[in-house]
Design a protein around this motif. Structure first.
Motif, PDB file in Angstrom:
ATOM      1  N   LEU A   1      -1.310  -9.211  -5.907  1.00  0.00           N
ATOM      2  CA  LEU A   1      -0.521  -8.307  -5.075  1.00  0.00           C
ATOM      3  C   LEU A   1      -0.160  -7.037  -5.848  1.00  0.00           C
ATOM      4  O   LEU A   1       0.311  -7.101  -6.991  1.00  0.00           O
ATOM      5  CB  LEU A   1       0.776  -8.982  -4.605  1.00  0.00           C
ATOM      6  CG  LEU A   1       0.636 -10.360  -3.944  1.00  0.00           C
ATOM      7  CD1 LEU A   1       1.993 -10.825  -3.444  1.00  0.00           C
ATOM      8  CD2 LEU A   1      -0.350 -10.309  -2.796  1.00  0.00           C
ATOM      9  N   ARG A   2      -0.376  -5.886  -5.177  1.00  0.00           N
ATOM     10  CA  ARG A   2       0.037  -4.610  -5.757  1.00  0.00           C
ATOM     11  C   ARG A   2       1.483  -4.347  -5.349  1.00  0.00           C
ATOM     12  O   ARG A   2       1.860  -4.515  -4.196  1.00  0.00           O
ATOM     13  CB  ARG A   2      -0.834  -3.466  -5.238  1.00  0.00           C
ATOM     14  CG  ARG A   2      -2.262  -3.527  -5.736  1.00  0.00           C
ATOM     15  CD  ARG A   2      -3.002  -2.262  -5.360  1.00  0.00           C
ATOM     16  NE  ARG A   2      -4.374  -2.295  -5.821  1.00  0.00           N
ATOM     17  CZ  ARG A   2      -4.758  -2.008  -7.066  1.00  0.00           C
ATOM     18  NH1 ARG A   2      -3.847  -1.645  -7.965  1.00  0.00           N
ATOM     19  NH2 ARG A   2      -6.014  -2.057  -7.409  1.00  0.00           N
ATOM     20  N   SER A   3       2.282  -3.946  -6.297  1.00  0.00           N
ATOM     21  CA  SER A   3       3.666  -3.623  -6.014  1.00  0.00           C
ATOM     22  C   SER A   3       4.107  -2.544  -6.991  1.00  0.00           C
ATOM     23  O   SER A   3       3.537  -2.406  -8.091  1.00  0.00           O
ATOM     24  CB  SER A   3       4.553  -4.860  -6.159  1.00  0.00           C
ATOM     25  OG  SER A   3       5.905  -4.529  -5.933  1.00  0.00           O
ATOM     26  N   PHE A   4       5.113  -1.774  -6.581  1.00  0.00           N
ATOM     27  CA  PHE A   4       5.589  -0.724  -7.469  1.00  0.00           C
ATOM     28  C   PHE A   4       6.075  -1.319  -8.782  1.00  0.00           C
ATOM     29  O   PHE A   4       5.909  -0.730  -9.855  1.00  0.00           O
ATOM     30  CB  PHE A   4       6.723   0.051  -6.790  1.00  0.00           C
ATOM     31  CG  PHE A   4       7.240   1.194  -7.610  1.00  0.00           C
ATOM     32  CD1 PHE A   4       6.510   2.371  -7.728  1.00  0.00           C
ATOM     33  CD2 PHE A   4       8.440   1.078  -8.297  1.00  0.00           C
ATOM     34  CE1 PHE A   4       6.975   3.424  -8.508  1.00  0.00           C
ATOM     35  CE2 PHE A   4       8.903   2.127  -9.077  1.00  0.00           C
ATOM     36  CZ  PHE A   4       8.174   3.303  -9.180  1.00  0.00           C
TER      37      PHE A   4
ATOM     38  N   LYS B   1       2.129  -4.107   3.936  1.00  0.00           N
ATOM     39  CA  LYS B   1       3.431  -4.592   3.477  1.00  0.00           C
ATOM     40  C   LYS B   1       3.435  -6.106   3.242  1.00  0.00           C
ATOM     41  O   LYS B   1       2.571  -6.841   3.734  1.00  0.00           O
ATOM     42  CB  LYS B   1       4.513  -4.234   4.496  1.00  0.00           C
ATOM     43  CG  LYS B   1       4.855  -2.755   4.555  1.00  0.00           C
ATOM     44  CD  LYS B   1       5.971  -2.500   5.552  1.00  0.00           C
ATOM     45  CE  LYS B   1       6.315  -1.021   5.600  1.00  0.00           C
ATOM     46  NZ  LYS B   1       7.402  -0.747   6.580  1.00  0.00           N
ATOM     47  N   LEU B   2       4.445  -6.529   2.493  1.00  0.00           N
ATOM     48  CA  LEU B   2       4.722  -7.952   2.275  1.00  0.00           C
ATOM     49  C   LEU B   2       6.081  -8.247   2.881  1.00  0.00           C
ATOM     50  O   LEU B   2       7.042  -7.493   2.666  1.00  0.00           O
ATOM     51  CB  LEU B   2       4.715  -8.254   0.777  1.00  0.00           C
ATOM     52  CG  LEU B   2       5.157  -9.646   0.303  1.00  0.00           C
ATOM     53  CD1 LEU B   2       4.441 -10.003  -0.996  1.00  0.00           C
ATOM     54  CD2 LEU B   2       6.667  -9.743   0.077  1.00  0.00           C
TER      55      LEU B   2
ATOM     56  N   THR C   1       0.850  -1.198   0.000  1.00  0.00           N
ATOM     57  CA  THR C   1       0.000   0.000   0.000  1.00  0.00           C
ATOM     58  C   THR C   1       0.881   1.242   0.000  1.00  0.00           C
ATOM     59  O   THR C   1       1.823   1.335   0.791  1.00  0.00           O
ATOM     60  CB  THR C   1      -0.923   0.018   1.228  1.00  0.00           C
ATOM     61  OG1 THR C   1      -1.818  -1.097   1.147  1.00  0.00           O
ATOM     62  CG2 THR C   1      -1.752   1.298   1.273  1.00  0.00           C
ATOM     63  N   ASN C   2       0.567   2.143  -0.890  1.00  0.00           N
ATOM     64  CA  ASN C   2       1.308   3.399  -0.994  1.00  0.00           C
ATOM     65  C   ASN C   2       1.399   4.079   0.379  1.00  0.00           C
ATOM     66  O   ASN C   2       0.433   4.091   1.133  1.00  0.00           O
ATOM     67  CB  ASN C   2       0.587   4.297  -2.002  1.00  0.00           C
ATOM     68  CG  ASN C   2       1.222   5.652  -2.135  1.00  0.00           C
ATOM     69  OD1 ASN C   2       0.948   6.534  -1.341  1.00  0.00           O
ATOM     70  ND2 ASN C   2       2.064   5.796  -3.139  1.00  0.00           N
ATOM     71  N   ILE C   3       2.568   4.647   0.708  1.00  0.00           N
ATOM     72  CA  ILE C   3       2.782   5.225   2.040  1.00  0.00           C
ATOM     73  C   ILE C   3       1.849   6.401   2.324  1.00  0.00           C
ATOM     74  O   ILE C   3       1.423   6.622   3.463  1.00  0.00           O
ATOM     75  CB  ILE C   3       4.268   5.650   2.209  1.00  0.00           C
ATOM     76  CG1 ILE C   3       4.547   5.944   3.683  1.00  0.00           C
ATOM     77  CG2 ILE C   3       4.612   6.836   1.300  1.00  0.00           C
ATOM     78  CD1 ILE C   3       6.027   6.082   3.993  1.00  0.00           C
TER      79      ILE C   3
ATOM     80  N   GLY D   1      -3.421  -4.682  -1.013  1.00  0.00           N
ATOM     81  CA  GLY D   1      -2.684  -3.434  -1.132  1.00  0.00           C
ATOM     82  C   GLY D   1      -3.462  -2.399  -1.927  1.00  0.00           C
ATOM     83  O   GLY D   1      -4.395  -2.732  -2.671  1.00  0.00           O
ATOM     84  N   ILE D   2      -3.090  -1.133  -1.747  1.00  0.00           N
ATOM     85  CA  ILE D   2      -3.758  -0.020  -2.430  1.00  0.00           C
ATOM     86  C   ILE D   2      -2.678   0.908  -2.987  1.00  0.00           C
ATOM     87  O   ILE D   2      -1.696   1.211  -2.293  1.00  0.00           O
ATOM     88  CB  ILE D   2      -4.656   0.787  -1.473  1.00  0.00           C
ATOM     89  CG1 ILE D   2      -5.579  -0.141  -0.695  1.00  0.00           C
ATOM     90  CG2 ILE D   2      -5.479   1.819  -2.231  1.00  0.00           C
ATOM     91  CD1 ILE D   2      -6.295   0.548   0.445  1.00  0.00           C
ATOM     92  N   SER D   3      -2.866   1.358  -4.203  1.00  0.00           N
ATOM     93  CA  SER D   3      -1.891   2.240  -4.823  1.00  0.00           C
ATOM     94  C   SER D   3      -2.595   3.405  -5.498  1.00  0.00           C
ATOM     95  O   SER D   3      -3.710   3.254  -6.021  1.00  0.00           O
ATOM     96  CB  SER D   3      -1.059   1.481  -5.856  1.00  0.00           C
ATOM     97  OG  SER D   3      -0.205   2.362  -6.557  1.00  0.00           O
ATOM     98  N   LEU D   4      -1.939   4.565  -5.459  1.00  0.00           N
ATOM     99  CA  LEU D   4      -2.471   5.715  -6.198  1.00  0.00           C
ATOM    100  C   LEU D   4      -2.451   5.426  -7.700  1.00  0.00           C
ATOM    101  O   LEU D   4      -3.347   5.848  -8.434  1.00  0.00           O
ATOM    102  CB  LEU D   4      -1.633   6.964  -5.896  1.00  0.00           C
ATOM    103  CG  LEU D   4      -1.719   7.507  -4.460  1.00  0.00           C
ATOM    104  CD1 LEU D   4      -0.678   8.610  -4.249  1.00  0.00           C
ATOM    105  CD2 LEU D   4      -3.111   8.042  -4.165  1.00  0.00           C
TER     106      LEU D   4
END
Length: 635
Positions: free
Chosen positions: A618-621, A555-556, A480-482, A596-599
């Motif tokens: 899974l969301r990841s950069f 986090k993972l 998840t985005n900080i 996870g959540i991302s912008l």
């Protein structure tokens, strides 16, 4: 015997409607003039906010005057305090001058207010000056804080009342009536740029007419000669009608018939404070003056006892204040920590005793004589003389046909009447007690206690969220985005704050108490409340995090044996159970399957499929890099 200063006030109305108040005093060293116009920021909309202030500046301008400015003309005559100011309901023009120029300043104020000659040049000069006062428009004007205000109002509306307000809760007054919503500074800065001369003149003609003004002159002048000057100037201003702004007078207070008792949480200030008195309905000037007289002299008596004899207080203040028609008479004083209980008891017992009529005639006489000095021993300075006029205007507006000369009241009040007013209004149900003890154990104890609780909260929070780190961690990745994580933390914190306050509210109701109870215990029992409040908040926070926000995975963590998706409800995927790793495009049907959540929600996802055909997105950069890292770990 002093003379009655209210009898010296000369009040009349000109044929054009202008109200005149004169109070001459040959012993004064100056003459003070004030013109009050019934207009202010209260008439403005978002489109013309700031126009009243601009017109106030323009009143001082005139093409025919030296330097084109009355300010310079008046100050060159030796005048001081030359000024104009705009409030919500009024705009005032004032100055103080040597008595030999009394009649000149009256003529000059007339020309300044009614005989105008201004151009666009004057407008632009004053707009520039005003822009310096309020600031130039800049990039901050594009940032709106309206949302934050609405959000704060929303939180207040959905939360139980955490404080007990004497006017709202004991007098049943709707405090929103007096709420003034000022426009943001950016509105005034932008508007000032666009105002035209037509805008200013239209505002001027709408509000600057005789019957919308009050002329007050006090100090050293001859009353008859001043009347002649006024007849040759202000009286010649043409009679007209226009708009006005009337300041509301509310009389909606109702007594709750229960005492107001509030002991503020200690440890928040360096000294103890005690405030004791009675609530009453202010519907009679005689009653108001008697109560004010009583508390004023009670403060003097306590001051002699606590300060002069023992040095156990700084100063005891007596006051009688009115808000709407809610009266509050009280004495207030500070005292040392070791003398708090003793002095609180002494002052309270004295107040309760005298409220029942057990008060000597001597004390009543001294109270009355003490008040006479206020109403009759007026000094010769012009500010005090102006106060007499302003008080009379205010009292006439408030009491209307019930208005009486204060000097006549204080001189006609009898001992019996004084006692009866105290007995009728100083009932136990109207008692007012508001104290703050400096501390119980050590100074600033509750500030330190709150800080410790905050530290404990963060320790618990991080221990719960990071206990997974005790394992043998090979690598970690953010799901998840900080920014979103921080936002969610704030959201959960606010929800927990509101929810825990309602839990406290209903627990108090369960025991037959209301929220005012938490401020009432004048003993260390308040510690129990603080501790209980903190525990309730922590439990509420954990509950909200674990159930309504169980879908949150920040986090993972990867160990030599498993992949751990950390969150309120952690997921553990054994490496040996992973059947396949695939890169997938984001789609709306994967929202509730994703961790996870991302912008940047459209980024590719890493799909983990287990041997029992369970799927984890899974969301990841960078999903590709995460896939390679997990494959490397599996191999």
């Amino acid at each position: 015997m002093f003379s009655n200063p209210y009898n010296d006030v000369i009040r009349y109305k000109l044929d054009n409607g202008l109200e005149v108040y004169l109070l001459p005093n040959s012993k004064s060293k100056n003459t003070y003039i004030e013109v009050e116009v019934k207009v202010g920021m209260g008439v403005e909309t978002k489109e013309n906010a700031g126009l009243s202030h601009l017109v106030e500046h323009l009143i001082f301008r005139d093409r025919r005057v030296k330097y084109h400015d009355y300010y310079d003309l008046i100050t060159q005559k030796g005048a001081t305090d030359v000024n104009g100011y705009t409030s919500w309901y009024k705009t005032k023009y004032i100055t103080k001058i040597d008595p030999k120029h009394s009649y000149w300043i009256t003529k000059t104020f007339y020309k300044m207010l009614f005989d105008k000659n201004i151009t666009n040049e004057d407008l632009n000069i004053e707009k520039k000056a005003l822009q310096l006062e309020i600031g130039e428009p800049d990039w901050t004007d594009y940032i709106s804080f309206k949302f934050l205000k609405k959000f704060n109002d929303f939180i207040e509306n959905i939360s139980p009342k955490s404080d007990y307000n004497v006017y709202r809760d004991d007098f049943k007054i709707d405090l929103k009536k007096d709420k003034i919503d000022y426009f943001s500074s950016k509105v005034y800065r932008k508007n000032n740029k666009k105002f035209t001369l037509d805008d200013a003149l239209k505002h001027y003609h709408n509000y600057y007419y005789p019957s919308n003004m009050i002329l007050k002159i006090v100090g050293n002048f001859d009353a008859n000669k001043m009347k002649e000057v006024i007849n040759d100037t202000f009286a010649k201003a043409p009679k007209s009608t226009g708009k006005t702004l009337k300041e509301p007078i509310y009389k909606d207070a109702k007594l709750s018939n229960k005492p107001f008792i509030k002991y503020d949480i200690p440890g928040m200030a360096p000294s103890s404070r005690i405030s004791l008195g009675y609530k009453y309905i202010d519907d009679n000037l005689t009653k108001d003056m008697v109560i004010d007289s009583y508390f004023s002299y009670l403060a003097d008596r306590l001051n002699r006892e606590f300060r002069n004899k023992k040095g156990e207080s700084y100063t005891v203040y007596g006051s009688s204040n009115t808000y709407h028609n809610a009266g509050l008479g009280r004495v207030t004083f500070s005292t040392q920590h070791e003398n708090f209980e003793k002095n609180f008891k002494l002052a309270k017992e004295l107040l309760l005793k005298e409220s029942k009529g057990d008060i000597s005639d001597k004390i009543i006489k001294e109270s009355i004589e003490n008040s006479k000095k206020y109403y009759t021993g007026v000094s010769n300075d012009v500010e005090s003389l102006l106060d007499i006029i302003d008080n009379e205007i205010l009292q006439r507006a408030y009491y209307k046909d019930k208005y009486q000369n204060p000097y006549d009241i204080i001189n006609s009040i009898t001992i019996k009447e004084f006692k009866n007013i105290l007995k009728e209004n100083f009932k136990n149900s109207n008692l007012y007690v508001n104290t703050r003890k400096d501390y119980y154990l050590f100074p600033y104890e509750f500030s330190i206690l709150y800080l410790l609780f905050l530290i404990v909260f963060f320790i618990i929070f991080f221990k719960l969220s990071k206990k997974i780190r005790k394992r043998d961690i090979r690598f970690k990745r953010r799901l998840t985005n900080i920014i979103i994580s921080f936002t969610l933390f704030i959201v959960i914190f606010l929800i927990a704050t509101v929810a825990s306050s309602w839990v406290e509210y209903f627990l108090l109701k369960l025991f037959g108490k209301d929220n005012s109870f938490i401020y009432s215990p004048n003993s260390p029992i308040v510690y129990l409340y603080i501790v209980a409040s903190f525990i309730i908040f922590i439990l509420t926070y954990i509950f909200i995090l674990k159930y309504p926000f169980r879908w949150y995975y920040p986090k993972l963590f990867a160990t030599k044996d498993s992949i751990i998706l950390s969150g309120p409800k952690p997921k553990i995927i054994d490496l040996k159970d992973i059947k396949s790793l695939d890169i997938k495009n984001w789609s709306i049907d994967k929202i509730f399957k994703s961790y996870g959540i991302s912008l940047l929600f459209w980024r590719k996802l890493l799909k983990i499929t287990t041997n029992d055909n369970k799927e984890y997105y899974l969301r990841s950069f960078n999903a590709k890099h995460l896939k390679e890292d997990i494959e490397s770990l599996m191999n």
